[in-house]
Design an enzyme around this catalytic site. Sequence first.
Site, PDB file in Angstrom:
ATOM      1  N   TYR A 257       7.679  14.686  35.919  1.00 60.75           N
ATOM      2  CA  TYR A 257       7.335  15.740  36.859  1.00 60.75           C
ATOM      3  C   TYR A 257       8.596  16.196  37.585  1.00 60.75           C
ATOM      4  O   TYR A 257       9.621  15.520  37.542  1.00 60.75           O
ATOM      5  CB  TYR A 257       6.267  15.261  37.842  1.00 60.75           C
ATOM      6  CG  TYR A 257       6.505  13.897  38.427  1.00 60.75           C
ATOM      7  CD1 TYR A 257       5.906  12.777  37.876  1.00 60.75           C
ATOM      8  CD2 TYR A 257       7.335  13.729  39.526  1.00 60.75           C
ATOM      9  CE1 TYR A 257       6.126  11.520  38.402  1.00 60.75           C
ATOM     10  CE2 TYR A 257       7.563  12.479  40.057  1.00 60.75           C
ATOM     11  CZ  TYR A 257       6.955  11.374  39.494  1.00 60.75           C
ATOM     12  OH  TYR A 257       7.185  10.137  40.008  1.00 60.75           O
ATOM     13  N   HIS A 305      12.233  12.301  36.030  1.00 59.47           N
ATOM     14  CA  HIS A 305      12.357  13.739  36.179  1.00 59.47           C
ATOM     15  C   HIS A 305      13.034  14.374  34.979  1.00 59.47           C
ATOM     16  O   HIS A 305      13.715  13.733  34.211  1.00 59.47           O
ATOM     17  CB  HIS A 305      13.142  14.062  37.444  1.00 59.47           C
ATOM     18  CG  HIS A 305      12.570  13.412  38.653  1.00 59.47           C
ATOM     19  ND1 HIS A 305      11.245  13.508  38.962  1.00 59.47           N
ATOM     20  CD2 HIS A 305      13.133  12.638  39.593  1.00 59.47           C
ATOM     21  CE1 HIS A 305      11.021  12.818  40.068  1.00 59.47           C
ATOM     22  NE2 HIS A 305      12.150  12.276  40.462  1.00 59.47           N
TER      23      HIS A 305
END
Length: 329
Positions: A257, A305
């Site tokens: 994310y 990430h």
Amino acid sequence: MRWCKFIKFIFMVVLSTTIFTVTVHKAPYAHLKKLVNNSMVEHLFHEEPCACMERCLAASDDEWFTKRFRKDVPPVLALNNSDLPNHIFKWWQSLQSKSKANYSEVIKDLFSVIPGEERYRDTGPSRCRTCAVVGNSGNLLGSYYGPVIDNHDFVFRMNKAPVQGYEKDVGSRTTHRIMYPESATHLDNSTHLVLLPFKILDIQWITSALTDGSIKRTRFKVIDKLQATRDKVMVMHPVFMHYVHNTWLHIRSRRSYPSTGFLVLIFAMHICDEVNVFGFGANSKGTWHHYFENTPKRFKRTGKHSGGIERETILELQERKLIDLYTGW
Ligand SMILES: *[C@@H]1O[C@H](CO)[C@@H](O)[C@H](O)[C@H]1NC(C)=O
Ligand SMILES: *[C@@H]1O[C@H](CO)[C@@H](O)[C@H](O)[C@H]1NC(C)=O
Ligand SMILES: *[C@@H]1O[C@H](CO)[C@@H](O)[C@H](O)[C@H]1NC(C)=O
């Protein structure tokens, strides 16, 4: 390249000195309009989508940008926009471990504690809101960006990033601090809190942390009673987080994310007219570390990430002059 840097340096020095000695008016158009209430002036400025001299971000007609930027996505949860479409609710649930909490109940409790109105959807020809997004990169050290950062209307900082002792490089004002329960820190009464809700428990936590402090752990032990002004607390919209994930980063993987820094950058682009970015990326030696930790690590810590796409997107935004990226020297 070197000359460019030198000229930028001279410019920064001059700018800093100016800011120290005179108060620069940030919205000269708005200022003029206030001074001269004259129909010719009105006519001259009629077409301006915002009052900034340099740029009005949301009004850019850059094709790459307009393909991604969705003005209508609400950045902040409000009482009348809190419904989540099914596919987004599912996506959001997939980020967290199963929760039995009833989302609409959680939202009701939240807005019995913090204000429920929509915020920051006030773009218009008389507004010039300048924003500094301040990351935590070690490239801030020795930058002397402090006065430049402080000269913005909004100054966004993340998690526990300190200012005390680093003022000359990172500035001293913090209008908004973006954090999640596990990264939380107490706030003074002039700072807004923007909570990143990675899970439903995070919203329950902020309600609790501003009232009875009954939630004491999330993934681990967290601050139970948070010092913050209730009226200045807001929650980033899960729909907004999904939009950054999907539209800006095209992330397919469920396990990854957007980083806090990237979420805040896009958030700022939605609520500000001009966005300048500080403290992102490596320093000039290619080292990645936090400005407040003195143990530089020579590797990229992007964790869960999508560091690569984020970096490319930020460089693209800079290339297209949609943001200004201040990278230190
Ligand atoms: C929510 O309420 C505001 C007024 O407070 C209004 O301007 C806005 O259009 C409403 N939004 C939705 C999604 O109903
Ligand atoms: C959640 O609570 C509301 C009442 O606030 C109720 O109408 C709804 O059915 C509940 N949803 C679930 C999934 O239990
Ligand atoms: C905010 O805090 C400062 C000092 O910490 C205090 O002097 C001031 O009165 C407070 N303002 C409000 C509105 O509570």
